[in-house]
Design a protein around this motif. Structure first.
Motif, mmCIF file in Angstrom:
data_model
loop_
_atom_site.group_PDB
_atom_site.id
_atom_site.type_symbol
_atom_site.label_atom_id
_atom_site.label_comp_id
_atom_site.label_asym_id
_atom_site.label_seq_id
_atom_site.Cartn_x
_atom_site.Cartn_y
_atom_site.Cartn_z
ATOM 1 N N GLU A 183 -1.774 -11.883 2.754
ATOM 2 C CA GLU A 183 -1.197 -11.013 1.724
ATOM 3 C C GLU A 183 -2.026 -9.744 1.563
ATOM 4 O O GLU A 183 -1.481 -8.651 1.419
ATOM 5 N N ARG A 184 -3.355 -9.893 1.591
ATOM 6 C CA ARG A 184 -4.238 -8.723 1.499
ATOM 7 C C ARG A 184 -4.006 -7.784 2.671
ATOM 8 O O ARG A 184 -3.905 -6.570 2.511
ATOM 9 N N MET A 185 -3.872 -8.358 3.864
ATOM 10 C CA MET A 185 -3.592 -7.542 5.048
ATOM 11 C C MET A 185 -2.259 -6.819 4.910
ATOM 12 O O MET A 185 -2.136 -5.649 5.286
ATOM 13 N N GLY A 186 -1.267 -7.521 4.370
ATOM 14 C CA GLY A 186 0.048 -6.907 4.169
ATOM 15 C C GLY A 186 -0.035 -5.687 3.260
ATOM 16 O O GLY A 186 0.585 -4.652 3.525
ATOM 17 N N SER A 232 -2.683 -3.834 2.811
ATOM 18 C CA SER A 232 -3.388 -2.786 3.570
ATOM 19 C C SER A 232 -2.451 -2.093 4.545
ATOM 20 O O SER A 232 -2.502 -0.876 4.709
ATOM 21 N N ILE A 233 -1.603 -2.866 5.191
ATOM 22 C CA ILE A 233 -0.629 -2.288 6.131
ATOM 23 C C ILE A 233 0.306 -1.345 5.399
ATOM 24 O O ILE A 233 0.583 -0.237 5.870
ATOM 25 N N GLU A 234 0.784 -1.767 4.221
ATOM 26 C CA GLU A 234 1.678 -0.907 3.432
ATOM 27 C C GLU A 234 0.982 0.396 3.045
ATOM 28 O O GLU A 234 1.579 1.474 3.101
ATOM 29 N N GLN A 235 -0.295 0.303 2.663
ATOM 30 C CA GLN A 235 -1.050 1.502 2.290
ATOM 31 C C GLN A 235 -1.223 2.425 3.496
ATOM 32 O O GLN A 235 -1.097 3.649 3.371
ATOM 33 N N LEU A 236 -1.501 1.841 4.652
ATOM 34 C CA LEU A 236 -1.648 2.660 5.865
ATOM 35 C C LEU A 236 -0.321 3.304 6.256
ATOM 36 O O LEU A 236 -0.292 4.461 6.685
ATOM 37 N N GLN A 237 0.776 2.576 6.114
ATOM 38 C CA GLN A 237 2.081 3.149 6.432
ATOM 39 C C GLN A 237 2.410 4.301 5.493
ATOM 40 O O GLN A 237 2.943 5.325 5.930
ATOM 41 N N ALA A 238 2.074 4.153 4.220
ATOM 42 C CA ALA A 238 2.312 5.237 3.258
ATOM 43 C C ALA A 238 1.446 6.453 3.609
ATOM 44 O O ALA A 238 1.925 7.588 3.574
#
Length: 124
Positions: free
Chosen positions: A92-95, A97-103
């Motif tokens: 969930e934490r990785m998810g 982080s991925i969302e933040q990187l995509q943004a």
């Protein structure tokens, strides 16, 4: 077996193996001469460590979950329920982080696009 043999058998550098030991992931026996002596189970442990590192876990979490991992073919499976929960939380934490990187990626794309509109596509 000594560290060089473990390195050859696992394809992992001796430097990495020493790091795994420093992090508490491997616990070789020490001879009176100070040489590390690894056993057959250490070969499997290194394989598990590499899989968990490739899955994005840090060595602190690996140290916690490693004793509760069983091999199911080419993949690992948690054998302790609390470890399975820890892994779910990490995913969930990785998810997030991925969302933040995509943004951030999208925002940077917008900035680049706006700059190209102003400069007519010329690079600075």
């Amino acid at each position: 077996m000594f560290i060089g043999e473990l390195s050859k058998r696992t394809g992992v550098s001796t430097r990495s193996l020493r790091y795994y030991e420093q992090q508490g992931l491997l616990r070789p026996q020490r001879r009176a001469s100070g040489y590390r002596e690894f056993s057959e189970p250490d070969v499997a442990a290194v394989r598990r460590i590499r899989i968990l590192l490739a899955a994005g876990l840090n060595t602190e979490l690996i140290r916690e979950v490693l004793p509760c991992m069983a091999e199911e073919g080419a993949i690992l499976a948690p054998t302790c329920e609390e470890m399975a929960q820890d892994l779910k939380h990490e995913r969930e934490r990785m998810g997030r982080s991925i969302e933040q990187l995509q943004a951030a990626h999208s925002m940077l794309g917008s900035i680049i696009h706006a700059g190209e509109a102003i400069t007519g596509g010329r690079h600075a």
